[in-house]
Structures are given as structure tokens and as C-alpha cells.
Design a protein around this motif. Structure first.
Motif, PDB file in Angstrom:
ATOM      1  N   VAL A   2       0.882  -1.165   0.000  1.00 19.37           N
ATOM      2  CA  VAL A   2       0.000   0.000   0.000  1.00 19.37           C
ATOM      3  C   VAL A   2       0.919   1.215   0.000  1.00 19.37           C
ATOM      4  O   VAL A   2       2.054   1.142   0.469  1.00 19.37           O
ATOM      5  N   TRP A   3       0.425   2.342  -0.527  1.00 19.29           N
ATOM      6  CA  TRP A   3       1.316   3.464  -0.786  1.00 19.29           C
ATOM      7  C   TRP A   3       0.885   4.740  -0.092  1.00 19.29           C
ATOM      8  O   TRP A   3      -0.312   5.027   0.031  1.00 19.29           O
ATOM      9  N   ILE A   4       1.906   5.524   0.290  1.00 17.79           N
ATOM     10  CA  ILE A   4       1.739   6.946   0.565  1.00 17.79           C
ATOM     11  C   ILE A   4       2.698   7.667  -0.364  1.00 17.79           C
ATOM     12  O   ILE A   4       3.916   7.568  -0.219  1.00 17.79           O
ATOM     13  N   GLY A   5       2.147   8.369  -1.372  1.00 16.29           N
ATOM     14  CA  GLY A   5       2.958   9.079  -2.335  1.00 16.29           C
ATOM     15  C   GLY A   5       2.749  10.579  -2.210  1.00 16.29           C
ATOM     16  O   GLY A   5       2.009  11.054  -1.358  1.00 16.29           O
ATOM     17  N   GLY A   6       3.411  11.313  -3.098  1.00 18.10           N
ATOM     18  CA  GLY A   6       3.248  12.761  -3.103  1.00 18.10           C
ATOM     19  C   GLY A   6       4.565  13.489  -3.147  1.00 18.10           C
ATOM     20  O   GLY A   6       5.636  12.889  -3.121  1.00 18.10           O
ATOM     21  N   ALA A   7       4.480  14.808  -3.218  1.00 16.16           N
ATOM     22  CA  ALA A   7       5.660  15.647  -3.408  1.00 16.16           C
ATOM     23  C   ALA A   7       6.427  15.857  -2.102  1.00 16.16           C
ATOM     24  O   ALA A   7       5.886  15.662  -1.004  1.00 16.16           O
ATOM     25  N   LEU A  27       7.460  -1.056   7.159  1.00 16.90           N
ATOM     26  CA  LEU A  27       7.659   0.248   6.528  1.00 16.90           C
ATOM     27  C   LEU A  27       8.728   0.120   5.440  1.00 16.90           C
ATOM     28  O   LEU A  27       9.779  -0.484   5.656  1.00 16.90           O
ATOM     29  N   HIS A  28       8.453   0.720   4.274  1.00 11.94           N
ATOM     30  CA  HIS A  28       9.392   0.602   3.155  1.00 11.94           C
ATOM     31  C   HIS A  28       9.531   1.940   2.440  1.00 11.94           C
ATOM     32  O   HIS A  28       8.930   2.156   1.377  1.00 11.94           O
ATOM     33  N   PRO A  29      10.312   2.890   2.993  1.00 15.63           N
ATOM     34  CA  PRO A  29      10.538   4.162   2.298  1.00 15.63           C
ATOM     35  C   PRO A  29      11.437   3.939   1.078  1.00 15.63           C
ATOM     36  O   PRO A  29      12.549   3.424   1.211  1.00 15.63           O
ATOM     37  N   VAL A  30      10.981   4.329  -0.091  1.00 11.03           N
ATOM     38  CA  VAL A  30      11.748   4.093  -1.314  1.00 11.03           C
ATOM     39  C   VAL A  30      13.132   4.734  -1.221  1.00 11.03           C
ATOM     40  O   VAL A  30      14.130   4.160  -1.677  1.00 11.03           O
ATOM     41  N   ASP A  84       0.809 -12.231   4.093  1.00 14.13           N
ATOM     42  CA  ASP A  84      -0.391 -11.455   3.765  1.00 14.13           C
ATOM     43  C   ASP A  84      -0.334 -10.013   4.256  1.00 14.13           C
ATOM     44  O   ASP A  84      -1.260  -9.242   4.001  1.00 14.13           O
ATOM     45  N   VAL A  85       0.719  -9.644   4.963  1.00 14.92           N
ATOM     46  CA  VAL A  85       0.814  -8.290   5.510  1.00 14.92           C
ATOM     47  C   VAL A  85       1.447  -7.379   4.460  1.00 14.92           C
ATOM     48  O   VAL A  85       2.558  -7.630   4.003  1.00 14.92           O
ATOM     49  N   PRO A  86       0.768  -6.312   4.044  1.00 15.27           N
ATOM     50  CA  PRO A  86       1.351  -5.439   3.029  1.00 15.27           C
ATOM     51  C   PRO A  86       2.395  -4.502   3.607  1.00 15.27           C
ATOM     52  O   PRO A  86       2.283  -4.064   4.752  1.00 15.27           O
ATOM     53  N   ALA A  87       3.417  -4.209   2.820  1.00 12.55           N
ATOM     54  CA  ALA A  87       4.382  -3.188   3.205  1.00 12.55           C
ATOM     55  C   ALA A  87       3.785  -1.818   2.951  1.00 12.55           C
ATOM     56  O   ALA A  87       3.131  -1.590   1.929  1.00 12.55           O
ATOM     57  N   LEU A  88       4.010  -0.894   3.876  1.00 11.46           N
ATOM     58  CA  LEU A  88       3.614   0.493   3.683  1.00 11.46           C
ATOM     59  C   LEU A  88       4.769   1.190   2.970  1.00 11.46           C
ATOM     60  O   LEU A  88       5.790   1.512   3.571  1.00 11.46           O
ATOM     61  N   VAL A  89       4.616   1.387   1.665  1.00  8.63           N
ATOM     62  CA  VAL A  89       5.675   1.955   0.825  1.00  8.63           C
ATOM     63  C   VAL A  89       5.444   3.460   0.706  1.00  8.63           C
ATOM     64  O   VAL A  89       4.319   3.899   0.449  1.00  8.63           O
ATOM     65  N   GLU A  90       6.511   4.221   0.892  1.00 14.63           N
ATOM     66  CA  GLU A  90       6.383   5.694   0.937  1.00 14.63           C
ATOM     67  C   GLU A  90       7.465   6.331   0.096  1.00 14.63           C
ATOM     68  O   GLU A  90       8.620   5.897   0.137  1.00 14.63           O
ATOM     69  N   GLY A  91       7.066   7.346  -0.706  1.00 16.72           N
ATOM     70  CA  GLY A  91       8.076   8.078  -1.458  1.00 16.72           C
ATOM     71  C   GLY A  91       7.490   8.920  -2.568  1.00 16.72           C
ATOM     72  O   GLY A  91       6.361   8.672  -3.025  1.00 16.72           O
TER      73      GLY A  91
END
Length: 256
Positions: A2-7, A27-30, A84-91
Motif C-alpha cells: 500500500v502506498w503513501i505518495g506525493g511531493a 515500513l518501506h521508504p523508497v 499477507d501483511v502489506p508493506a507500507l511503501v512511501e516516497g
């Protein structure tokens, strides 16, 4: 994923870290895999060359590179063995047009002044003359990317949260959590502890490579998550990779 994106400057990193800790998410910060990805990607033009072509061309280059990196991000997440647990990907590399197969994602788009303050704050922490020289070019590119996120999200009916110059961070965090919905958690104990240690090791690796790349005498402190393994633990220790290694010794970093 699942993602948190943006500037840049929208609070993505801080909100993602807080949410991941409170809800026991990997947690997976790009950005923590930037130097790893450089060695796994084809040769690219320099950022200075991209910016010299103007903000629109630089934004197009950023999107192309981001699409290439997305394959590496997916491989990195699969390698974590999360079940089954999604990584929270951010960047900032995550765009709505790349998220059609994702169950949940949200984008934070900041006011331009907020982006400027965030970039200037980063520059104030280290001696980086090249970074300061390209500040205005980056800000112009960021504005183009922010508009792209808005357009793509509207086309795909994906949620966007506009972040004003004086944000209500608590309210924005609630809105992000609502947009992502209910998600499975890592099991407390060893599973949670191992993932937090994995994330801290990535932060150490990225920090050391960044230090060597810029030739920094020392790194500014940055946050490391507690590795106690307790559900909902949000304790953080701020330090450097060397300090992290010294504090944990041969075991775990426990700061709660």
C-alpha cells in the motif's frame, strides 16, 4: 504493497513512520534503497543535466526513473517475506498511474512554500553546495510533479490530500489512515522485531553510502525504530549508524 505518495515536504515520511509503528506495518521508504537501486539500474543522466532541460523535462525524467525503480521496489518488498501483511511503501516516486493494481494508496500534495521549507531544512543539516545550487530547479520540477499527481489521481479516482502551508498534521494523519483503511498487522514478537531491525539496517546502509557520496565528516542524527517487538510500540531513537551499532551491540535496539 500500500502506498503513501506525493511531493517533498508533504509529511509523507513522518506520517508513514508513525502509522507503521502504531499499526504494526512493515515500513518501506523508497528513498532508503536509493543507493542499492543505482547499482541495479541502467545508466541514467545526471540530475543536473535533467534540471538543465527545464522543469517539465526534468519531471518527465523523474517519472521514467520512478517507473524503472518500481520494479526494484516490488522485488525488494517480495524479498521481505511478509506473507499477507502489506508493506507500507512511501516516497515521491509513487504515482497514481502506477498504482492500478494496489488495494490502497493515497497522495499528499503540499503547498509550494511547504516544499521549499522542507528542502531548505534538509540542506541546512549538511554541507551540500551542489544541492543548494540546484534548489530552484528542484522546486520548479516539484511543482510540475505535484500537478501530475493531481491529474492522475483525479483520472483514476484515487484520494489526494492537499497539505497547506500551515498544516494540521493530526488531521492529515487521520485522513491518510482513513484512506488506507483496515490492514493486516505483523505478529507481535519475533516477526515485528525482525522487520524493524531490517528497516533500521536499511537506514544504516543508506546513511553510510550517502555520507561517503557527499564526503560528509559526520551524519546528522535520524530516527531508528524500537526493536522490542511489542504491538503498537512507537518509540524512536535518534542517532547515526555508528551509534545504532554501538547501542544495540549483538542484540536488539530497545528504547521503549
Amino acid at each position: 504493497m500500500v502506498w503513501i505518495g506525493g511531493a517533498p515536504g508533504a509529511g509523507k515520511s513522518t506520517i508513514a513512520r508513525d502509522l507503521a509503528r502504531r499499526r504494526d506495518l512493515p515500513l518501506h521508504p523508497v528513498d532508503l534503497w536509493t543507493y542499492d537501486h543505482v547499482g541495479r539500474m541502467p545508466p541514467m543522466r545526471s540530475l543536473a543535466d535533467d534540471l538543465a532541460d527545464g522543469p517539465e523535462a526534468a519531471a518527465e525524467a523523474f517519472v521514467r526513473i520512478s517507473a524503472t525503480r518500481l520494479k526494484l521496489v516490488a522485488a525488494d518488498v517480495r524479498a521481505r517475506g511478509l506473507g499477507d501483511v502489506p508493506a507500507l511503501v512511501e516516497g515521491p516516486q509513487l504515482f497514481p498511474s502506477m498504482a492500478d493494481d494496489l488495494p490502497a494508496a493515497v497522495w499528499l500534495v503540499p503547498d509550494g512554500e511547504l516544499t521549499r521549507r522542507a528542502r531548505e531544512k534538509r540542506l541546512s543539516r549538511v554541507e551540500d553546495p551542489e544541492g543548494r545550487a540546484r534548489l530552484e530547479g528542484l522546486l520548479a520540477r516539484d511543482a510540475v510533479l505535484a500537478d501530475l499527481v493531481r491529474r492522475e489521481a483525479a483520472d483514476r479516482r484515487r484520494p489526494v490530500i492537499e497539505v497547506p502551508a500551515e498544516p494540521d498534521w493530526a488531521g492529515i494523519s487521520v485522513a491518510v489512515e482513513d484512506a488506507l483503511g483496515s490492514l493486516p498487522r505483523l505478529a507481535a514478537g519475533d516477526a515485528l522485531r525482525r522487520q524493524r531491525q531490517y528497516e533500521n539496517a536499511a537506514a544504516c546502509r543508506q546513511g553510510r553510502l550517502w555520507q561517503a557520496d557527499l564526503g560528509l565528516a559526520e551524519l546528522p542524527p535520524y530516527p531508528f525504530s524500537c526493536e522490542c517487538g511489542r504491538s503498537g510500540c512507537a518509540a524512536v531513537w535518534a542517532g547515526t549508524p555508528d551509534g545504532y551499532d554501538a547501542r544495540r551491540g549483538d542484540g536488539w535496539l530497545v528504547v521503549c
